[in-house]
Design an enzyme around this catalytic site. Structure first.
Site, PDB file in Angstrom:
ATOM      1  N   HIS A  71       0.847  -1.192   0.000  1.00 50.31           N
ATOM      2  CA  HIS A  71       0.000   0.000   0.000  1.00 50.31           C
ATOM      3  C   HIS A  71       0.881   1.239   0.000  1.00 50.31           C
ATOM      4  O   HIS A  71       2.082   1.169   0.270  1.00 50.31           O
ATOM      5  CB  HIS A  71      -0.975  -0.008   1.179  1.00 50.31           C
ATOM      6  CG  HIS A  71      -0.334   0.092   2.534  1.00 50.31           C
ATOM      7  ND1 HIS A  71       0.523  -0.867   3.030  1.00 50.31           N
ATOM      8  CD2 HIS A  71      -0.435   1.034   3.506  1.00 50.31           C
ATOM      9  CE1 HIS A  71       0.913  -0.521   4.245  1.00 50.31           C
ATOM     10  NE2 HIS A  71       0.367   0.636   4.560  1.00 50.31           N
ATOM     11  N   HIS A  81       1.522   3.878   1.830  1.00 52.94           N
ATOM     12  CA  HIS A  81       1.976   4.669   2.969  1.00 52.94           C
ATOM     13  C   HIS A  81       3.499   4.676   2.883  1.00 52.94           C
ATOM     14  O   HIS A  81       4.118   3.657   2.524  1.00 52.94           O
ATOM     15  CB  HIS A  81       1.499   4.057   4.299  1.00 52.94           C
ATOM     16  CG  HIS A  81       0.092   4.457   4.666  1.00 52.94           C
ATOM     17  ND1 HIS A  81      -0.691   3.738   5.533  1.00 52.94           N
ATOM     18  CD2 HIS A  81      -0.659   5.545   4.282  1.00 52.94           C
ATOM     19  CE1 HIS A  81      -1.875   4.348   5.665  1.00 52.94           C
ATOM     20  NE2 HIS A  81      -1.873   5.426   4.915  1.00 52.94           N
ATOM     21  N   ASP A 110       6.036   4.436   4.770  1.00 56.26           N
ATOM     22  CA  ASP A 110       6.906   3.461   5.427  1.00 56.26           C
ATOM     23  C   ASP A 110       6.923   2.111   4.705  1.00 56.26           C
ATOM     24  O   ASP A 110       7.648   1.200   5.108  1.00 56.26           O
ATOM     25  CB  ASP A 110       6.528   3.291   6.911  1.00 56.26           C
ATOM     26  CG  ASP A 110       5.082   2.878   7.108  1.00 56.26           C
ATOM     27  OD1 ASP A 110       4.204   3.384   6.383  1.00 56.26           O
ATOM     28  OD2 ASP A 110       4.821   2.041   7.997  1.00 56.26           O
ATOM     29  N   HIS A 111       6.147   1.999   3.625  1.00 55.39           N
ATOM     30  CA  HIS A 111       6.146   0.761   2.833  1.00 55.39           C
ATOM     31  C   HIS A 111       6.689   0.967   1.418  1.00 55.39           C
ATOM     32  O   HIS A 111       6.779   0.010   0.661  1.00 55.39           O
ATOM     33  CB  HIS A 111       4.733   0.169   2.789  1.00 55.39           C
ATOM     34  CG  HIS A 111       4.273  -0.323   4.117  1.00 55.39           C
ATOM     35  ND1 HIS A 111       4.181  -1.659   4.430  1.00 55.39           N
ATOM     36  CD2 HIS A 111       3.936   0.340   5.257  1.00 55.39           C
ATOM     37  CE1 HIS A 111       3.779  -1.799   5.691  1.00 55.39           C
ATOM     38  NE2 HIS A 111       3.627  -0.596   6.213  1.00 55.39           N
ATOM     39  N   HIS A 125      -7.378  -1.715   5.458  1.00 54.66           N
ATOM     40  CA  HIS A 125      -6.559  -0.650   6.032  1.00 54.66           C
ATOM     41  C   HIS A 125      -7.211   0.698   5.708  1.00 54.66           C
ATOM     42  O   HIS A 125      -8.251   0.749   5.072  1.00 54.66           O
ATOM     43  CB  HIS A 125      -5.131  -0.764   5.476  1.00 54.66           C
ATOM     44  CG  HIS A 125      -4.114  -0.013   6.279  1.00 54.66           C
ATOM     45  ND1 HIS A 125      -4.086  -0.013   7.644  1.00 54.66           N
ATOM     46  CD2 HIS A 125      -3.064   0.771   5.899  1.00 54.66           C
ATOM     47  CE1 HIS A 125      -3.093   0.738   8.065  1.00 54.66           C
ATOM     48  NE2 HIS A 125      -2.448   1.231   7.034  1.00 54.66           N
ATOM     49  N   ASP A 157      -0.363  -3.635   5.807  1.00 53.37           N
ATOM     50  CA  ASP A 157      -0.993  -3.363   7.092  1.00 53.37           C
ATOM     51  C   ASP A 157      -2.466  -3.732   6.994  1.00 53.37           C
ATOM     52  O   ASP A 157      -3.099  -3.503   5.976  1.00 53.37           O
ATOM     53  CB  ASP A 157      -0.897  -1.875   7.406  1.00 53.37           C
ATOM     54  CG  ASP A 157       0.538  -1.392   7.601  1.00 53.37           C
ATOM     55  OD1 ASP A 157       1.476  -2.212   7.558  1.00 53.37           O
ATOM     56  OD2 ASP A 157       0.734  -0.171   7.751  1.00 53.37           O
ATOM     57  N   HIS A 171       5.956  -5.025  12.426  1.00 56.10           N
ATOM     58  CA  HIS A 171       5.303  -3.716  12.298  1.00 56.10           C
ATOM     59  C   HIS A 171       4.949  -3.134  13.664  1.00 56.10           C
ATOM     60  O   HIS A 171       3.935  -2.463  13.862  1.00 56.10           O
ATOM     61  CB  HIS A 171       4.054  -3.810  11.403  1.00 56.10           C
ATOM     62  CG  HIS A 171       3.667  -2.491  10.785  1.00 56.10           C
ATOM     63  ND1 HIS A 171       2.736  -1.656  11.341  1.00 56.10           N
ATOM     64  CD2 HIS A 171       4.096  -1.851   9.675  1.00 56.10           C
ATOM     65  CE1 HIS A 171       2.590  -0.580  10.590  1.00 56.10           C
ATOM     66  NE2 HIS A 171       3.410  -0.667   9.568  1.00 56.10           N
TER      67      HIS A 171
END
Lengths: 312, 312
Positions: free
Chosen positions: B62, B64, B66-67, B142, B212, B270
């Site tokens: 996804h 975001h 941090d990914h 999510h 997530d 995570h």
């Protein structure tokens, strides 16, 4: 009062497992100025225990990824940490064009404002100042628009000698004038020279960051006599042709700039990964300029308050 | 033949000095499938001595930061390393919209092609296959469109027993059919059962990555009986309300999914930075599902070739 540079990353475009891409923080009395922001900068800030809230100004030299790919992660993290204070980013004119859309997509809910300031990379100009420090751009010669940054402490006011003021019964209202260097003139016309009443303040300190650039003597007038110069040294002289072709410098060229500019100390960095032994950079530079040092991630170079002649 | 997962980063949105944001590589017989690509992934790949040239497929869960904030740096580095082979990136529909312009600006001169593949995050479907492995999306729940990925080895052909083939004088042209499970029928009509001529191949292995996501039993049919499940566990049960509100899971919820799906082993990761002692995650999960393990950066989880019951 602190004036020091911490190296967060000092490798060239290809980071290794020990060296991150370019990023540094200048600590001016516990306010931190971030200079370039390669990938991993936020992790390096944590490793070096630098408080994110103390950073309000980021200076980007040029838009090659190894100097700015850490921005989106850092800006997101500042948002998640609940920042509300404005963050100012200085960089070449495309900086906002490139990072604006990323912020718009990934950082929609941030509670703070990012203010982009476009820097003219063709001339040296004042890009920022506050009560302690001035920051000037340094035009560099690279494959794309690029500039370094010169950080210069403002001259502090002279220190009053309390005992002398008491001895001569100097009225309190005179103190601000005396701090600025004026002689005291009493009501009966007696003059007490300023030198009796004050001591000079510590010399203003200065730091110049020059990366990425090919050898260019045009920067010498801008960085003249700085206490500390970081100058990129991507190659050794064995690859001077390659340095020229890719608009980078050799260690020897960095040292020649340092020598001609009369700087006090030189830090080398931005090493090409082709060299396994970075000590060769120091050796090559030291042949031209004795006070040459190697940047390594996590290293801090301090310029003490006492002035330009002190050791760090 | 290797089938293993190496954790490159396992922290939640705020990376720490020890834990990077999310990224993993699945090693299928020395071909590497990158799953998520948080900031610092290229440095983590180097630290873990994973050859960049062996990566041709990247799966993004996804959008975001941090990914996925490690993508621009990794893609630039692949270009600088002289890559010419296509690189395939699978992710939610906006992946190309977001990263396309960054590539266009920073990676103009790259000699390889980046092929974006849009993944429908609302249903499980085959998104990639080659002769060894199939990859299916796993719809996650999510705050934004998100999916996990299920990697499943294809069933290998049966192993022939050379001595039996010699003993029964089986013609060479029959071997491919026998490997597929057919009985041998000689010209005179004699039947030699396949079980006399072959041994079963090792069981096909499987790995599911789910991050997530909030607790969702809808994923259970997709990940049923996998050998290894990575399921996010951002919180402990003390923050179940917060987990629900932020569309994340607790360690207990991850374990409940593992138990209900009948998986063999569970990896947790995570973690929210609010927890200093990650062992609490393992303990909480183990109360529900014994075979719960903690992800840590640099850790490798192997699924041996012998089948699903072996230890790693």
């Amino acid at each position: 009062m602190r004036f020091s540079v911490t190296i967060l990353g000092c490798n060239s475009a290809l980071p290794t497992s020990e060296r991150n891409p370019t990023a540094q923080v200048l600590n001016v009395s516990e306010r931190f100025f971030l200079v370039d922001c390669g990938e991993g900068t936020q992790m390096q800030l944590r490793k070096n225990k630098i408080r994110f809230t103390r950073i309000s100004h980021v200076f980007i030299s040029h838009l090659h990824g190894d100097h700015c790919f850490g921005l989106p992660g850092l800006l997101s993290t500042l948002g998640l940490l609940g920042r509300t204070a404005d963050l100012h980013i200085y960089g070449p004119s495309d900086t906002e064009k490139v990072f604006g859309p990323i912020l718009a997509f990934f950082c929609r809910d941030m509670k703070y404002k990012v203010c982009f300031h476009s820097v003219d990379t063709d001339k040296s100009e004042l890009v920022y100042e506050d009560k302690r420090v001035e920051v000037f751009s340094i035009p560099l010669t690279h494959r794309i628009p690029a500039c370094g940054y010169l950080f210069r402490e403002k001259e502090a006011e002279r220190h009053i000698i309390r005992e002398s003021l008491d001895f001569y019964n100097i009225p309190v209202k005179w103190i601000p004038l005396i701090k600025k260097g004026l002689d005291y003139v009493s009501e009966d016309g007696t003059v007490i020279p300023n030198s009796v009443l004050t001591k000079p303040s510590a010399k203003a300190r200065s730091y110049a960051f020059c990366s990425d650039t090919k050898y260019s003597e045009a920067i010498i007038p801008v960085i003249k006599d700085v206490d500390l110069l970081y100058h990129e040294a991507t190659f050794l002289s064995d690859n001077e042709g390659l340095a020229d072709m890719t608009f980078h410098s050799t260690a020897r060229q960095a040292a020649e700039i340092a020598k001609k500019a009369g700087v006090k100390k030189l830090i080398l960095g931005h090493y090409s990964t082709r060299y396994k032994n970075t000590d060769l950079f120091r050796k090559e530079a030291a042949e031209v300029f004795q006070e040459s040092y190697l940047a390594e991630d996590g290293m801090t170079f301090d310029i003490p308050n006492s002035g330009r002649d002190s050791e760090f």
